[in-house]
Design a protein around this motif. Structure first.
Motif, PDB file in Angstrom:
ATOM      1  N   LYS A   1      47.828  39.200  45.296  1.00 36.10           N
ATOM      2  CA  LYS A   1      48.632  39.466  46.475  1.00 36.10           C
ATOM      3  C   LYS A   1      49.114  38.170  47.131  1.00 36.10           C
TER       4      LYS A   1
ATOM      5  N   THR B   1      43.852  42.839  39.808  1.00 33.33           N
ATOM      6  CA  THR B   1      43.121  41.951  40.714  1.00 33.33           C
ATOM      7  C   THR B   1      43.939  41.708  41.966  1.00 33.33           C
ATOM      8  N   LEU B   2      43.320  41.935  43.113  1.00 37.30           N
ATOM      9  CA  LEU B   2      44.027  41.814  44.379  1.00 37.30           C
ATOM     10  C   LEU B   2      44.260  40.367  44.779  1.00 37.30           C
ATOM     11  N   ALA B   3      43.681  39.432  44.036  1.00 39.27           N
ATOM     12  CA  ALA B   3      43.971  38.025  44.299  1.00 39.27           C
ATOM     13  C   ALA B   3      45.449  37.743  44.093  1.00 39.27           C
TER      14      ALA B   3
ATOM     15  N   CYS C   1      39.686  47.865  39.300  1.00 34.47           N
ATOM     16  CA  CYS C   1      40.111  46.569  39.851  1.00 34.47           C
ATOM     17  C   CYS C   1      38.904  45.666  40.108  1.00 34.47           C
ATOM     18  N   GLU C   2      39.185  44.375  40.100  1.00 35.51           N
ATOM     19  CA  GLU C   2      38.158  43.372  40.395  1.00 35.51           C
ATOM     20  C   GLU C   2      36.928  43.522  39.495  1.00 35.51           C
TER      21      GLU C   2
ATOM     22  N   GLU D   1      38.383  46.993  50.103  1.00 35.21           N
ATOM     23  CA  GLU D   1      37.856  45.754  50.672  1.00 35.21           C
ATOM     24  C   GLU D   1      38.709  44.545  50.310  1.00 35.21           C
ATOM     25  N   SER D   2      39.425  44.637  49.188  1.00 33.05           N
ATOM     26  CA  SER D   2      40.250  43.510  48.738  1.00 33.05           C
ATOM     27  C   SER D   2      41.629  43.492  49.367  1.00 33.05           C
TER      28      SER D   2
ATOM     29  N   ALA E   1      45.740  49.042  44.034  1.00 27.28           N
ATOM     30  CA  ALA E   1      44.619  48.555  43.230  1.00 27.28           C
ATOM     31  C   ALA E   1      44.392  49.530  42.088  1.00 27.28           C
TER      32      ALA E   1
ATOM     33  N   LYS F   1      36.078  48.694  46.336  1.00 28.05           N
ATOM     34  CA  LYS F   1      36.478  47.305  46.118  1.00 28.05           C
ATOM     35  C   LYS F   1      37.979  47.124  46.354  1.00 28.05           C
ATOM     36  N   GLY F   2      38.782  48.084  45.926  1.00 31.08           N
ATOM     37  CA  GLY F   2      40.217  48.010  46.178  1.00 31.08           C
ATOM     38  C   GLY F   2      40.524  47.963  47.660  1.00 31.08           C
TER      39      GLY F   2
END
Length: 211
Positions: free
Chosen positions: A206, A202-204, A11-12, A27-28, A7, A24-25
Motif C-alpha cells: 500500500k 501483502t499490505l506492505a 495475506c501476510e 490489522e494491516s 487483502a 491480519k488483513g
C-alpha cells in the motif's frame, strides 16, 4: 488517488480462508478482506477454494468476526453459487448486509445470483482476451455485457488489463478491479492503470500508492 485495497485470503503469509487471514488483513490496513465461499454437501456455507474436505471455517464464524471489525468490507469470492441465500441470512444475522459483495461471478452464475440474492452487489469475473484488450469494439462489447448483467464492475487479472480498458469503462460509469498483485512493480503498474480496486497478498504494497 481514489481506490480501495483488498487483502487477498492468506495475506501476510497467513493460512488461506482462515479467521487469522481476515484479522491480519484488517490489522494491516486493508479496506476489504477477501475469502473463498463454498458449500458442504449439506449446503452449509464455508470458507474453501476447492471441493470441501475436512474442517473449514464457517461463513457464520467469518461474518461474526467481520461484524466486530469496524468499517471493513468483505469480498465473498464465490467458488459455488449453489446456496447463496445462506449468505444473506448470515449477513443479516450479523448485521453486515451493507458490507458484503461478491466476486468470482461469471456470466453463467448471474442467474443464480439474481434469483437467490438479488440485493448483493457483485463484480463480473472475466477472462479478457489479451490480443484485443486495446481494441475499442471489443472493449465496448465487454462494457455492454458488464452493464447488461447488472454487475458493478469487472474483476480481472491485472496482467490482462490496459489503460484503454479502464478509461473506456470509467467513461461509462463501470468500475474495474484487478487481482492479484504480488510485487511493488506490479502495484505501481496497477495504480497507473487507474483501477478502482486492487487485490494484494501483502499490505506492505500500500505504500506504493504514495510513490
Amino acid at each position: 488517488m481514489n481506490f480501495t485495497l483488498t487483502a487477498h485470503t492468506g495475506c501476510e503469509e497467513t493460512q488461506e480462508n482462515s479467521l487469522e487471514s481476515i484479522r491480519k488483513g484488517y490489522e494491516s490496513g486493508a479496506d476489504i478482506v477477501e475469502f473463498d465461499l463454498n458449500f458442504t454437501t449439506k449446503g452449509e456455507a464455508v470458507l474453501s477454494h476447492d471441493e470441501v474436505e475436512g474442517d473449514c471455517v464457517t461463513l457464520d464464524a467469518a461474518f461474526a468476526l467481520i461484524s466486530d471489525l469496524p468499517n471493513i468490507k468483505a469480498n465473498v469470492d464465490c467458488k459455488s453459487v449453489s446456496n447463496l441465500k445462506t449468505v444473506t441470512e448470515l449477513a443479516e444475522k450479523h448485521d453486515i448486509s451493507d458490507r458484503i459483495f461478491y466476486t468470482g461471478i461469471r456470466e453463467e452464475d448471474v442467474p443464480a445470483v439474481k434469483e437467490q440474492t438479488p440485493e448483493v452487489a457483485y463484480w463480473l469475473n472475466y477472462d479478457v482476451d489479451v490480443e484485443k484488450n486495446t481494441d475499442e469494439e471489443y472493449l465496448l462489447s465487454l462494457a455492454r455485457k458488464t452493464r447488461e448483467l447488472g454487475a458493478v464492475g469487472l474483476n480481472i487479472n491485472y496482467e490482462t488489463c490496459t489503460k484503454e480498458l479502464v478509461d473506456l469503462f470509467h467513461e461509462r460509469g463501470i468500475l474495474v478491479s484487478l487481482w492479484t498483485i504480488k510485487t511493488e512493480y506490479d502495484m505501481i503498474k496497477a495504480l497507473n492503470l487507474g483501477a478502482d480496486n486492487i487485490t494484494v497478498h501483502t499490505l506492505a504494497l500500500k505504500r506504493s500508492s504514495t510513490l
